[in-house]
Scaffold this active site. Structure first.
Site, mmCIF file in Angstrom:
data_model
loop_
_atom_site.group_PDB
_atom_site.id
_atom_site.type_symbol
_atom_site.label_atom_id
_atom_site.label_comp_id
_atom_site.label_asym_id
_atom_site.label_seq_id
_atom_site.Cartn_x
_atom_site.Cartn_y
_atom_site.Cartn_z
ATOM 1 N N GLU A 214 -6.639 -4.141 0.779
ATOM 2 C CA GLU A 214 -6.875 -4.345 2.219
ATOM 3 C C GLU A 214 -8.322 -3.994 2.522
ATOM 4 O O GLU A 214 -8.870 -3.040 1.978
ATOM 5 C CB GLU A 214 -5.930 -3.470 3.038
ATOM 6 C CG GLU A 214 -4.475 -3.912 2.889
ATOM 7 C CD GLU A 214 -3.513 -3.225 3.850
ATOM 8 O OE1 GLU A 214 -3.706 -2.040 4.136
ATOM 9 O OE2 GLU A 214 -2.575 -3.897 4.311
ATOM 10 N N CYS B 120 -2.287 9.162 2.215
ATOM 11 C CA CYS B 120 -2.012 8.691 0.856
ATOM 12 C C CYS B 120 -3.190 8.999 -0.054
ATOM 13 O O CYS B 120 -3.049 9.105 -1.258
ATOM 14 C CB CYS B 120 -1.752 7.193 0.883
ATOM 15 S SG CYS B 120 -3.078 6.298 1.696
ATOM 16 N N GLU C 18 0.887 -1.175 0.000
ATOM 17 C CA GLU C 18 0.000 0.000 0.000
ATOM 18 C C GLU C 18 0.917 1.216 0.000
ATOM 19 O O GLU C 18 1.463 1.592 1.035
ATOM 20 C CB GLU C 18 -0.898 -0.009 1.247
ATOM 21 C CG GLU C 18 -1.858 -1.189 1.311
ATOM 22 C CD GLU C 18 -2.980 -1.112 0.277
ATOM 23 O OE1 GLU C 18 -3.165 -0.052 -0.348
ATOM 24 O OE2 GLU C 18 -3.655 -2.135 0.081
HETATM 25 P P1 NAP Z 1 8.111 5.298 4.741
HETATM 26 O O1 NAP Z 1 9.265 6.166 4.986
HETATM 27 O O2 NAP Z 1 8.113 4.440 3.540
HETATM 28 O O3 NAP Z 1 7.925 4.432 6.061
HETATM 29 C C1 NAP Z 1 6.875 3.512 6.227
HETATM 30 C C2 NAP Z 1 7.317 2.425 7.162
HETATM 31 O O4 NAP Z 1 8.406 1.729 6.582
HETATM 32 C C3 NAP Z 1 7.819 2.932 8.513
HETATM 33 O O5 NAP Z 1 7.495 1.998 9.498
HETATM 34 C C4 NAP Z 1 9.323 2.972 8.293
HETATM 35 O O6 NAP Z 1 10.047 2.884 9.485
HETATM 36 C C5 NAP Z 1 9.514 1.721 7.472
HETATM 37 N N1 NAP Z 1 10.741 1.683 6.706
HETATM 38 C C6 NAP Z 1 11.456 2.718 6.212
HETATM 39 N N2 NAP Z 1 12.530 2.243 5.554
HETATM 40 C C7 NAP Z 1 12.504 0.879 5.650
HETATM 41 C C8 NAP Z 1 13.343 -0.169 5.197
HETATM 42 N N3 NAP Z 1 14.443 0.067 4.488
HETATM 43 N N4 NAP Z 1 12.995 -1.436 5.501
HETATM 44 C C9 NAP Z 1 11.886 -1.697 6.201
HETATM 45 N N5 NAP Z 1 11.057 -0.754 6.669
HETATM 46 C C10 NAP Z 1 11.349 0.531 6.386
HETATM 47 O O7 NAP Z 1 6.771 6.132 4.645
HETATM 48 P P2 NAP Z 1 6.246 7.224 5.660
HETATM 49 O O8 NAP Z 1 6.864 8.510 5.295
HETATM 50 O O9 NAP Z 1 6.358 6.760 7.050
HETATM 51 O O10 NAP Z 1 4.689 7.205 5.315
HETATM 52 C C11 NAP Z 1 4.148 8.004 4.339
HETATM 53 C C12 NAP Z 1 3.987 7.247 3.026
HETATM 54 O O11 NAP Z 1 3.090 6.170 3.238
HETATM 55 C C13 NAP Z 1 3.377 8.111 1.960
HETATM 56 O O12 NAP Z 1 3.999 7.872 0.737
HETATM 57 C C14 NAP Z 1 1.929 7.630 1.934
HETATM 58 O O13 NAP Z 1 1.273 7.858 0.713
HETATM 59 C C15 NAP Z 1 2.100 6.184 2.227
HETATM 60 N N6 NAP Z 1 0.844 5.611 2.733
HETATM 61 C C16 NAP Z 1 0.165 4.751 1.926
HETATM 62 C C17 NAP Z 1 -1.050 4.219 2.344
HETATM 63 C C18 NAP Z 1 -1.822 3.286 1.463
HETATM 64 O O14 NAP Z 1 -2.707 2.615 1.972
HETATM 65 N N7 NAP Z 1 -1.553 3.208 0.169
HETATM 66 C C19 NAP Z 1 -1.550 4.533 3.612
HETATM 67 C C20 NAP Z 1 -0.826 5.409 4.410
HETATM 68 C C21 NAP Z 1 0.380 5.923 3.959
HETATM 69 P P3 NAP Z 1 10.536 4.205 10.247
HETATM 70 O O15 NAP Z 1 9.409 5.176 10.195
HETATM 71 O O16 NAP Z 1 10.810 3.775 11.601
HETATM 72 O O17 NAP Z 1 11.699 4.672 9.482
#
Ligand code: NAP
Length: 493
Positions: free
Chosen positions: A472, A298, A264
């Site tokens: 989901e 998102c 997602e």
């Molecule tokens: P993110 O940086 O990709 O982080 C998401 C999760 O992944 C966090 O738990 C992060 O941990 C973890 N993570 C980061 N790097 C990782 C790696 N190399 N290996 C494993 N896990 C890793 O995204 P975010 O900035 O937190 O969230 C915003 C993004 O989520 C936006 O792009 C939004 O559009 C998207 N989103 C999508 C949906 C959907 O349903 N499509 C819903 C909500 C949000 P840490 O935070 O601890 O670094």
């Protein structure tokens, strides 16, 4: 402005949350003893410290899930469903404290936290009901010589990674179907907002989830902890919600042992308003699609594409509504817009707005900084946004409505689809033929037709293109956690 939550309440809800790692049904410190800070984005102050898992803790969590898997898969579906049902009821009974906790760690206004918690709990209620509806099939082979028995089995141990913007709902949307299907799991919440997930784990433990089925590893080293688990091969499923950039990396890691994956990922939602739209309905939908979660969603409307005949009236109304929103700490009475999650998130919004203005956009309202501590950004409306501006191609993740005018339907649809993302598109028109025609042409997993809200636990949520894989929620949500097994039955004499 009066403060609706007392310092005593705030200290109590934070103190009540377990701060360790949840492994094998026990809360424990990280093997290294390390901790990380959880901060309040409205003040920049630290709320508490939680254990900071390292790779060793991640492996311990995986081992606990592997050990719990077989017995959990064998548990009666009704019993798994009743765990979810009890958890749903407990969450709803404690919604006030859980909402305060969520607002403290994430920033959204209390009313929005309550909205998210209700949405989160509804996933448990929905999947409590789905747990007993996992079915299969029995069929006669076309040549009559054999029979097919088709059954569904839990996929096995799951790795679930969630973002900070919906700290509880993005968890229950995965944990709910995993429990319903009979899967043990390791969950990694975002390091900025782990407290809601810890509180959720404590509730699931309290309502009788068997030990080891749910393991929580909060860490400041997401890649270092999760990559070995993904590459290990004992977990058979990876479900991720977060950015497209990280999702691509995880897909590559998951390919090594061919894990089932659900992704997602990011969005860049167009919000199309046609001349024949109901203006008030469109404005209402726009406020919801733009301002839910301060724009940190998102599903947030990222690009407003408005047909020329209605554009001025739409921009004027949106500017009036956005300009009147009350910005402040989410715990304060009357606040409608909280802080962004951190300095990086706020700075990105500042940069994107500056870029759009440099390229010719006009500021109708906002676009000025908010003084004081915390990461606030004033609700902003930009018009005449050129399609080359960065914010038409990147997720804004903030309270900025960027409006671009179009003339013909084809132009509007082409602009809407001009993105590598395909999560959700919004469409406002009172013309039924146009509504159906444009809905078919929009490249997105979800369409908001005359509504600014698509999220619903009973509906299949997910994107196409680089917005992700899988769905989901809804009746398909549990399928992501099930394998189909087919038994060929010889029928010869
Ligand atoms: P993110 O940086 O990709 O982080 C998401 C999760 O992944 C966090 O738990 C992060 O941990 C973890 N993570 C980061 N790097 C990782 C790696 N190399 N290996 C494993 N896990 C890793 O995204 P975010 O900035 O937190 O969230 C915003 C993004 O989520 C936006 O792009 C939004 O559009 C998207 N989103 C999508 C949906 C959907 O349903 N499509 C819903 C909500 C949000 P840490 O935070 O601890 O670094």
């Amino acid at each position: 402005m009066p403060n609706s939550s007392s310092h005593v309440d705030e200290a109590r809800v934070v103190d009540d949350v377990p701060t360790g790692l949840f492994i094998g049904g026990e809360w424990r410190a990280a093997a290294s003893g390390a901790t990380l800070n959880v901060d309040d984005p409205a003040t920049g102050k630290t709320l508490c410290e939680v254990s900071n898992a390292g790779p060793e803790d991640g492996m311990a969590a995986l081992a606990a899930a592997v050990e719990a898997q077989a017995a959990f898969a064998a548990m009666a579906p009704r019993d798994r469903g009743e765990i979810l049902r009890r958890a749903y009821e407990t969450i709803m009974a404690r919604i006030d404290d859980l909402a305060l906790l969520m607002t403290l760690e994430m920033g959204k206004p209390i009313a929005e936290s309550k909205g998210e918690i209700t949405y989160a709990a509804e996933f448990f209620r929905w999947f409590a009901e789905e747990a007993v509806r996992i079915d299969g099939g029995y069929a006669v082979a076309p040549n009559g010589a054999s029979r097919f028995l088709v059954q569904k089995q839990p996929v096995g141990v799951c790795l679930l990674i969630t973002p900070w913007n919906f700290p509880m709902a993005m968890g229950t949307r995965k944990i709910g179907p995993a429990i319903a299907a009979g899967c043990a799991m390791v969950v990694k919440p975002a390091q900025q907002t782990p407290l809601s997930m810890h509180a959720l784990a404590a509730i699931l433990d309290e309502v009788g989830l068997p030990k080891g089925v749910l393991n929580i590893v909060t860490t400041a080293d997401a890649g270092g902890v999760m990559e070995p688990l993904i590459r290990d091969g004992r977990a058979r499923k990876l479900s991720f919600t977060g950015s497209t950039a990280v999702g691509k990396k995880l897909l590559e890691q998951a390919s090594e042992k061919v894990l089932r994956t659900s992704m997602e990922l990011g969005g860049n939602a167009p919000f199309l308003v046609f001349d024949d739209a109901d203006l008030d309905k469109a404005v209402e939908g726009a406020m919801l699609a733009k301002m839910r979660n301060m724009g940190e969603a998102c599903t947030a409307a990222n690009r407003f594409l408005v047909q020329r005949g209605i554009a001025d009236a739409f921009a004027a109304k949106i500017a009036e509504r956005m300009g009147a929103l009350v910005v402040g700490r989410g715990t304060d009475d009357g606040v409608q817009v909280g802080p962004l999650v951190d300095a990086k998130g706020r700075d990105k919004v500042v940069e994107l707005v500056r870029d759009a203005v440099d390229k010719g956009a006009t500021v109708k309202v906002g676009a000025d900084p908010v003084d004081g501590p915390g990461y606030f950004y004033r609700p902003t409306v930009l018009t005449d946004v050129p399609l080359g501006a960065r914010l038409t191609h990147e997720e804004i993740f903030g309270p900025v409505a960027a409006i671009t005018v179009f003339d013909e339907e084809d132009q509007g649809v082409a602009a809407a689809n001009d993105t590598e993302f395909g999560l959700v598109s919004y469409l406002f028109t009172e013309n039924i033929t146009r509504a159906l025609r444009v809905s078919e042409r929009l490249e997105a997993g979800m369409i908001g037709l005359n509504t600014g809200l698509v999220s619903n636990p009973a509906a299949p949520f997910g994107g196409i293109k680089e917005s992700g894989l899988g769905r989901e929620g809804g009746s398909v949500g549990i399928e992501e956690f099930l394998e189909t097994k087919y038994v060929a039955i010889g029928f010869g004499g």
